[in-house]
Design a protein around this motif. Structure first.
Motif, PDB file in Angstrom:
ATOM      1  N   GLY A 148     -13.893 -16.301 -11.872  1.00  0.00           N
ATOM      2  CA  GLY A 148     -13.126 -16.588 -13.081  1.00  0.00           C
ATOM      3  C   GLY A 148     -11.716 -16.050 -13.062  1.00  0.00           C
ATOM      4  N   ASP A 149     -11.487 -14.907 -12.391  1.00  0.00           N
ATOM      5  CA  ASP A 149     -10.181 -14.273 -12.476  1.00  0.00           C
ATOM      6  C   ASP A 149      -9.144 -14.906 -11.566  1.00  0.00           C
ATOM      7  OD1 ASP A 149     -11.299 -13.428 -10.141  1.00  0.00           O
ATOM      8  OD2 ASP A 149     -11.066 -11.291 -10.494  1.00  0.00           O
ATOM      9  N   ASP A 150      -9.526 -15.847 -10.710  1.00  0.00           N
ATOM     10  CA  ASP A 150      -8.530 -16.499  -9.856  1.00  0.00           C
ATOM     11  C   ASP A 150      -8.477 -18.002 -10.099  1.00  0.00           C
ATOM     12  OD1 ASP A 150     -10.856 -17.380  -8.672  1.00  0.00           O
ATOM     13  OD2 ASP A 150     -10.628 -16.208  -6.845  1.00  0.00           O
ATOM     14  N   THR A 151      -8.955 -18.431 -11.270  1.00  0.00           N
ATOM     15  CA  THR A 151      -8.943 -19.843 -11.614  1.00  0.00           C
ATOM     16  C   THR A 151      -7.513 -20.322 -11.868  1.00  0.00           C
ATOM     17  OG1 THR A 151     -11.158 -19.781 -12.585  1.00  0.00           O
ATOM     18  CG2 THR A 151      -9.698 -21.546 -13.308  1.00  0.00           C
ATOM     19  N   ILE A 152      -7.124 -21.421 -11.248  1.00  0.00           N
ATOM     20  CA  ILE A 152      -5.790 -21.988 -11.473  1.00  0.00           C
ATOM     21  C   ILE A 152      -5.843 -23.169 -12.436  1.00  0.00           C
ATOM     22  CG2 ILE A 152      -4.800 -21.172  -9.302  1.00  0.00           C
ATOM     23  CD1 ILE A 152      -5.342 -23.893  -8.080  1.00  0.00           C
ATOM     24  N   ARG A 153      -7.015 -23.757 -12.609  1.00  0.00           N
ATOM     25  CA  ARG A 153      -7.194 -24.800 -13.616  1.00  0.00           C
ATOM     26  C   ARG A 153      -8.685 -25.005 -13.858  1.00  0.00           C
ATOM     27  NH1 ARG A 153      -8.256 -29.732 -10.898  1.00  0.00           N
ATOM     28  NH2 ARG A 153      -7.725 -29.669  -8.670  1.00  0.00           N
ATOM     29  N   ARG A 154      -8.997 -25.545 -15.003  1.00  0.00           N
ATOM     30  CA  ARG A 154     -10.394 -25.822 -15.337  1.00  0.00           C
ATOM     31  C   ARG A 154     -10.454 -27.033 -16.250  1.00  0.00           C
ATOM     32  NH1 ARG A 154      -9.478 -20.686 -17.673  1.00  0.00           N
ATOM     33  NH2 ARG A 154      -8.987 -20.821 -19.894  1.00  0.00           N
TER      34      ARG A 154
ATOM     35  N   GLU B  19     -16.941 -26.790  -3.501  1.00  0.00           N
ATOM     36  CA  GLU B  19     -16.391 -28.144  -3.618  1.00  0.00           C
ATOM     37  C   GLU B  19     -14.926 -28.136  -3.179  1.00  0.00           C
ATOM     38  OE1 GLU B  19     -16.942 -30.223  -7.324  1.00  0.00           O
ATOM     39  OE2 GLU B  19     -18.659 -28.958  -7.853  1.00  0.00           O
ATOM     40  N   PRO B  20     -14.565 -28.856  -2.136  1.00  0.00           N
ATOM     41  CA  PRO B  20     -13.167 -28.870  -1.700  1.00  0.00           C
ATOM     42  C   PRO B  20     -12.271 -29.637  -2.666  1.00  0.00           C
ATOM     43  CG  PRO B  20     -14.458 -30.410  -0.399  1.00  0.00           C
ATOM     44  CD  PRO B  20     -15.437 -29.679  -1.271  1.00  0.00           C
ATOM     45  N   GLU B  21     -11.058 -29.123  -2.875  1.00  0.00           N
ATOM     46  CA  GLU B  21     -10.042 -29.733  -3.725  1.00  0.00           C
ATOM     47  C   GLU B  21      -8.716 -29.734  -2.973  1.00  0.00           C
ATOM     48  OE1 GLU B  21      -9.837 -30.902  -7.190  1.00  0.00           O
ATOM     49  OE2 GLU B  21     -11.921 -31.232  -6.637  1.00  0.00           O
ATOM     50  N   PRO B  22      -7.784 -30.615  -3.318  1.00  0.00           N
ATOM     51  CA  PRO B  22      -6.481 -30.599  -2.647  1.00  0.00           C
ATOM     52  C   PRO B  22      -5.757 -29.259  -2.765  1.00  0.00           C
ATOM     53  CG  PRO B  22      -6.763 -32.642  -3.859  1.00  0.00           C
ATOM     54  CD  PRO B  22      -7.914 -31.761  -4.236  1.00  0.00           C
ATOM     55  N   ASP B  23      -5.959 -28.570  -3.893  1.00  0.00           N
ATOM     56  CA  ASP B  23      -5.289 -27.287  -4.104  1.00  0.00           C
ATOM     57  C   ASP B  23      -6.237 -26.095  -4.043  1.00  0.00           C
ATOM     58  OD1 ASP B  23      -6.567 -28.179  -6.363  1.00  0.00           O
ATOM     59  OD2 ASP B  23      -5.007 -27.539  -7.765  1.00  0.00           O
ATOM     60  N   GLY B  24      -7.428 -26.268  -3.493  1.00  0.00           N
ATOM     61  CA  GLY B  24      -8.348 -25.145  -3.388  1.00  0.00           C
ATOM     62  C   GLY B  24      -9.800 -25.582  -3.345  1.00  0.00           C
ATOM     63  N   PHE B  25     -10.603 -24.877  -4.117  1.00  0.00           N
ATOM     64  CA  PHE B  25     -12.047 -25.123  -4.138  1.00  0.00           C
ATOM     65  C   PHE B  25     -12.538 -25.029  -5.578  1.00  0.00           C
ATOM     66  CE2 PHE B  25     -10.831 -23.312  -0.122  1.00  0.00           C
ATOM     67  CZ  PHE B  25     -11.490 -24.096   0.809  1.00  0.00           C
ATOM     68  N   ALA B  26     -13.679 -25.681  -5.852  1.00  0.00           N
ATOM     69  CA  ALA B  26     -14.205 -25.722  -7.220  1.00  0.00           C
ATOM     70  C   ALA B  26     -15.632 -25.211  -7.284  1.00  0.00           C
ATOM     71  CB  ALA B  26     -14.130 -27.147  -7.773  1.00  0.00           C
ATOM     72  N   ALA B  27     -15.971 -24.673  -8.449  1.00  0.00           N
ATOM     73  CA  ALA B  27     -17.348 -24.329  -8.796  1.00  0.00           C
ATOM     74  C   ALA B  27     -17.520 -24.634 -10.278  1.00  0.00           C
ATOM     75  CB  ALA B  27     -17.639 -22.867  -8.503  1.00  0.00           C
ATOM     76  N   ARG B  28     -18.754 -24.806 -10.713  1.00  0.00           N
ATOM     77  CA  ARG B  28     -19.038 -25.217 -12.086  1.00  0.00           C
ATOM     78  C   ARG B  28     -19.904 -24.176 -12.781  1.00  0.00           C
ATOM     79  NH1 ARG B  28     -18.919 -31.653 -11.818  1.00  0.00           N
ATOM     80  NH2 ARG B  28     -17.799 -31.861  -9.841  1.00  0.00           N
TER      81      ARG B  28
END
Length: 283
Positions: free
Chosen positions: A207-213, A175-184
């Motif tokens: 999990g180890d490179d998550t910047i926000r959740r 999932e594209p994000e302004p500051d990266g990519f997402a997964a659920r």
């Protein structure tokens, strides 16, 4: 109070003792939930192999392998009720909603993965331990494929990749994000659950490179898929693509993410509540 049996492979190490105080530890998330259940008065017995015949009210089929060997499935059927008895094959070739063939019309990026859970590491471990014990390998021919190969298109995939049963080719759809990519990531046990959306600067979200959740709802189609796949307890990794949920990975023996230990621990009591709900329903 219920008597809980945890069925593990005879060469798997569900728990160990570490440190000067020899505290019990485990690489598995279920361990923490069982510790909480023991604090509530339930008894837990971890079974290694299929020889023991203990009295138990409820069991958990916790063999850390992509495809559970038949003898463990049959053994699990001997208990009054067993969690995840229907979830005996979690190969990506079976569960992934992103798998495509060489003649698919997909024109975007693609990724090559092992069809086995966790790159085939569990099978390699069990094979190695079996050889050390002078026993036949339970998963002959299983090999580790511990790299993800991203290609610009299907045309870049060597033909022999499609001929290998141990590999799959998937649409690459973070999932594209302004500051990266997402997964659920959806964790569940019975009716209790936690679903979070993790954003990473990397296109392969870990999990180890998550910047926000953030907490997110579970799509109805994923709940239906959980029922279809036979999961009572586990973790689903998925993305939202073109308005629908796409399951990428399903794990019936999720591990403890040590770098997210505080985050994971916060939900242990909730998942233990879900386990007790299953006890009340079936035991």
């Amino acid at each position: 109070m219920a008597r809980i049996a945890v069925i593990t492979h005879e060469f798997d190490r569900f728990q160990s003792r570490r440190g000067l105080l020899m505290r019990r530890d485990s690489p598995y998330m279920l361990f923490d939930q069982l510790e909480e259940l023991k604090r509530r008065g339930h008894s837990v017995r971890v079974l290694s192999g299929t020889s023991a015949k203990p009295a138990a009210d409820i069991a958990v089929l916790h063999v850390d392998a992509t495809v559970t060997p038949t003898e463990y499935v049959e053994y699990a059927r001997g208990f009054p009720f067993c969690l995840n008895l229907g979830a005996t094959d979690i190969s990506k070739r079976r569960i992934s909603g992103a798998v495509i063939g060489k003649d698919d019309g997909w024109t975007g990026q693609v990724i090559v993965k092992s069809s086995l859970n966790h790159w085939g590491t569990p099978e390699e471990h069990l094979n190695r331990q079996s050889r050390r014990a002078g026993r036949p390998e339970p998963f002959p021919g299983a090999a580790i494929f511990d790299r993800y190969q991203i290609h610009a298109s299907l045309a870049d995939i060597p033909a022999e990749v499609f001929e290998r049963e141990d590999l799959v080719v998937e649409k690459f759809i973070p999932e594209p994000e302004p500051d990266g990519f997402a997964a659920r990531f959806w964790l569940f046990c019975g009716e209790r659950e936690r679903c979070t959306r993790h954003v990473s600067p990397q296109s392969l979200v870990k999990g180890d490179d998550t910047i926000r959740r953030e907490a997110v709802p579970v799509p109805d189609e994923l709940r239906a898929l959980r029922r279809e796949l036979g999961f009572d307890y586990g973790k689903f990794d998925f993305v939202m693509h073109e308005g629908r949920a796409v399951l990428l990975d399903a794990n019936k023996t999720p591990g403890r993410a040590r770098n997210l230990s505080a985050f994971i621990a916060a939900g242990n009591a909730n998942l233990a509540d879900g386990f007790e709900g299953l006890i009340r329903q079936f035991a």
